[in-house]
Design a protein around this motif. Structure first.
Motif, PDB file in Angstrom:
ATOM      1  N   GLU A   3       0.829  -1.216   0.000  1.00 57.03           N
ATOM      2  CA  GLU A   3       0.000   0.000   0.000  1.00 57.03           C
ATOM      3  C   GLU A   3       0.867   1.271   0.000  1.00 57.03           C
ATOM      4  O   GLU A   3       0.473   2.298  -0.571  1.00 57.03           O
ATOM      5  N   ASP A   4       2.035   1.186   0.638  1.00 55.57           N
ATOM      6  CA  ASP A   4       2.945   2.330   0.631  1.00 55.57           C
ATOM      7  C   ASP A   4       3.510   2.557  -0.773  1.00 55.57           C
ATOM      8  O   ASP A   4       3.655   3.709  -1.217  1.00 55.57           O
ATOM      9  N   ILE A   5       3.824   1.479  -1.449  1.00 54.04           N
ATOM     10  CA  ILE A   5       4.360   1.583  -2.810  1.00 54.04           C
ATOM     11  C   ILE A   5       3.322   2.194  -3.740  1.00 54.04           C
ATOM     12  O   ILE A   5       3.636   3.043  -4.587  1.00 54.04           O
ATOM     13  N   GLU A   6       2.077   1.813  -3.566  1.00 50.36           N
ATOM     14  CA  GLU A   6       1.018   2.403  -4.397  1.00 50.36           C
ATOM     15  C   GLU A   6       0.839   3.887  -4.076  1.00 50.36           C
ATOM     16  O   GLU A   6       0.556   4.699  -4.962  1.00 50.36           O
ATOM     17  N   ALA A   7       1.023   4.227  -2.810  1.00 51.96           N
ATOM     18  CA  ALA A   7       0.938   5.645  -2.435  1.00 51.96           C
ATOM     19  C   ALA A   7       2.102   6.436  -3.059  1.00 51.96           C
ATOM     20  O   ALA A   7       1.921   7.579  -3.492  1.00 51.96           O
ATOM     21  N   LEU A   8       3.278   5.836  -3.126  1.00 49.93           N
ATOM     22  CA  LEU A   8       4.407   6.486  -3.794  1.00 49.93           C
ATOM     23  C   LEU A   8       4.124   6.670  -5.283  1.00 49.93           C
ATOM     24  O   LEU A   8       4.476   7.692  -5.876  1.00 49.93           O
ATOM     25  N   ARG A   9       3.464   5.672  -5.882  1.00 44.50           N
ATOM     26  CA  ARG A   9       3.090   5.799  -7.294  1.00 44.50           C
ATOM     27  C   ARG A   9       2.136   6.980  -7.480  1.00 44.50           C
ATOM     28  O   ARG A   9       2.250   7.754  -8.434  1.00 44.50           O
ATOM     29  N   GLN A  10       1.187   7.117  -6.539  1.00 44.50           N
ATOM     30  CA  GLN A  10       0.236   8.221  -6.617  1.00 44.50           C
ATOM     31  C   GLN A  10       0.947   9.566  -6.435  1.00 44.50           C
ATOM     32  O   GLN A  10       0.635  10.546  -7.118  1.00 44.50           O
ATOM     33  N   LEU A  11       1.908   9.619  -5.513  1.00 39.05           N
ATOM     34  CA  LEU A  11       2.686  10.841  -5.289  1.00 39.05           C
ATOM     35  C   LEU A  11       3.435  11.243  -6.558  1.00 39.05           C
ATOM     36  O   LEU A  11       3.455  12.425  -6.939  1.00 39.05           O
ATOM     37  N   ALA A  12       4.030  10.271  -7.222  1.00 40.69           N
ATOM     38  CA  ALA A  12       4.742  10.544  -8.480  1.00 40.69           C
ATOM     39  C   ALA A  12       3.782  11.054  -9.548  1.00 40.69           C
ATOM     40  O   ALA A  12       4.104  11.982 -10.303  1.00 40.69           O
ATOM     41  N   LYS A  13       2.595  10.466  -9.605  1.00 38.16           N
ATOM     42  CA  LYS A  13       1.593  10.885 -10.589  1.00 38.16           C
ATOM     43  C   LYS A  13       1.162  12.331 -10.338  1.00 38.16           C
ATOM     44  O   LYS A  13       1.055  13.138 -11.269  1.00 38.16           O
ATOM     45  N   GLU A  14       0.938  12.665  -9.067  1.00 42.14           N
ATOM     46  CA  GLU A  14       0.542  14.034  -8.723  1.00 42.14           C
ATOM     47  C   GLU A  14       1.645  15.030  -9.067  1.00 42.14           C
ATOM     48  O   GLU A  14       1.358  16.125  -9.558  1.00 42.14           O
ATOM     49  N   MET A  15       2.887  14.651  -8.819  1.00 41.29           N
ATOM     50  CA  MET A  15       3.993  15.535  -9.137  1.00 41.29           C
ATOM     51  C   MET A  15       4.058  15.783 -10.655  1.00 41.29           C
ATOM     52  O   MET A  15       4.206  16.933 -11.094  1.00 41.29           O
ATOM     53  N   ALA A  16       3.956  14.729 -11.424  1.00 43.95           N
ATOM     54  CA  ALA A  16       4.027  14.873 -12.886  1.00 43.95           C
ATOM     55  C   ALA A  16       2.897  15.751 -13.404  1.00 43.95           C
ATOM     56  O   ALA A  16       3.106  16.612 -14.273  1.00 43.95           O
ATOM     57  N   GLN A  17       1.699  15.545 -12.868  1.00 47.29           N
ATOM     58  CA  GLN A  17       0.544  16.356 -13.303  1.00 47.29           C
ATOM     59  C   GLN A  17       0.746  17.823 -12.929  1.00 47.29           C
ATOM     60  O   GLN A  17       0.443  18.722 -13.722  1.00 47.29           O
TER      61      GLN A  17
END
Length: 400
Positions: free
Chosen positions: A382-396
């Motif tokens: 779940e932490d790894i998925e949250a990191l993926r979401q953080l990366a997505k938000e940064m890119a956007q």
């Protein structure tokens, strides 16, 4: 003695020294490539020395001054900036030329006594914004640039040859390895050290620097003579535009990921996050370990790129000490126009992410990303998925 003397234009001499011995500029900032201290001499009906150099380089500097004066007396010593790496030889110059008139603004006059413990008496010409000093064919017009980066800082402009004597503005770290002028060197070779110089030395005063740069942009400048770094005689517009970007914190698409880790859990999160950023198409991703990279390099990269992601393990219920030092540095330099992400880890009780979140609200002008990732021990699915979401938000956010 390593003094370099070069005639820039007729009767205008560069007199600079390279310092490769000093390890830390201001006893803080690493100097792996050294630094130069630049002084200039105008020989006209009247002679004018523009600043001096650090006292450790006095012997070669005085030899160069005597050679270029070629038997003439020294009439004026213009003090653009009182920091000791530029005012260090004033006392020696006065001993050799006791009739020399010191030229500076009101604040500089007080600092001469404070720093050099000398009585200047009547041999001081106090100048204000717009005042002109006639030398003969050449003349100097003075422009005050307070708090760029000291209160007495000023520049002078010579209108006939369109020369700007810019003190610390347009300076940079790095000794001049034979390449004195901009047309003799590869700018990319010096660019990182120029940005590191600006972000660490002048960065806090970027509002004042932006105002000073607007004054400079109104001048017709053909040659820029700073007190550190390269003399710009061919393309001064390039360094002016570069400094305008620095002062206004105009940055590029990219992300600087900085972490503090004791046993590798936070470091692992940083690597996972960086991979997700790459998958989102972010090509400029730089990772720094606060325990291994000096703050000055991290600040310089943050000045360059718009995205910043800070990660810290918890240490004694608080942020990791080396990360805390970076937070202090960022706060002191008034970071603006950045997107900030936060992550961290803890063993049995948190604290680091809480302090990073507090920094986000008070450490600068940030757009803070909504996903904050905090893991207990090593990162779970779940932490790894949250990191993926953080990366997505940064890119956007970077592309918004």
């Amino acid at each position: 003695m390593n003094t370099v003397s070069v005639e820039i234009l007729k009767d205008l001499f560069y007199m600079g020294v390279n310092d490769r011995e000093t390890n830390l500029f201001e006893n803080m900032w690493p100097l792996p490539q050294g630094v130069s201290y630049n002084s200039y001499l105008i020989v006209d009906e009247k002679t004018a020395l523009m600043d001096t150099v650090k006292i450790t380089k006095v012997d070669g500097f005085i030899d160069s001054l005597k050679d270029n004066l070629n038997g003439k007396k020294l009439d004026y010593l213009v003090i653009h900036h009182m920091e000791p790496d530029h005012s260090g030889c004033i006392k020696t110059v006065r001993e050799l030329y006791p009739d020399v008139v010191l030229v500076g603004n009101k604040k500089a006059r007080g600092m001469i006594s404070d720093y050099l413990d000398i009585e200047i008496g009547d041999n001081f010409l106090e100048v204000k914004d717009g005042d002109v000093l006639e030398l003969g064919r050449r003349k100097l017009t003075f422009v005050n640039t307070p708090m760029v980066h000291w209160p007495e800082s000023m520049v002078s402009y010579e209108p006939n040859d369109k020369i700007l004597f810019s003190q610390d503005i347009f300076g940079g770290f790095g000794a001049l390895n034979g390449t004195i002028f901009d047309d003799e060197m590869n700018f990319d070779f010096f660019q990182d050290e120029m940005r590191r110089y600006y972000s660490n030395i002048v960065g806090k005063y970027s509002k004042q620097a932006a105002k000073a740069l607007e004054k400079v942009r109104n001048l017709d400048v053909k040659v820029i003579c700073p007190v550190h770094g390269i003399v710009w005689r061919t393309n001064p517009e390039r360094i002016i535009e570069e400094y305008v970007k620095y002062a206004n914190q105009i940055n590029e698409e990219g992300v600087v990921v900085v972490y503090g880790s004791m046993y590798g859990n936070t470091e692992k999160m940083a690597d996972i996050l960086a991979r997700f950023l790459a998958e989102e198409g972010i090509k400029n991703v730089k990772i720094f370990d606060v325990s291994k990279t000096h703050d000055s390099y991290i600040l310089s990269e943050i000045w360059k790129y718009k995205g910043v992601i800070l990660g810290s393990c918890t240490y004694n219920n608080s942020v990791y000490p080396n990360m805390n030092q970076l937070l202090y540095t960022l706060k002191m330099n008034k970071i603006n126009n950045h997107i900030l992400g936060i992550f961290g880890s803890y063993g049995w009780s948190g604290g680091a992410v809480k302090e990073l979140s507090e920094f986000a609200s008070e450490g600068g002008n940030f757009e803070v990303l909504p996903t904050i990732v905090e893991t207990k021990g090593t990162a779970k699915d779940e932490d790894i998925e949250a990191l993926r979401q953080l990366a997505k938000e940064m890119a956007q956010a970077l592309r918004a």
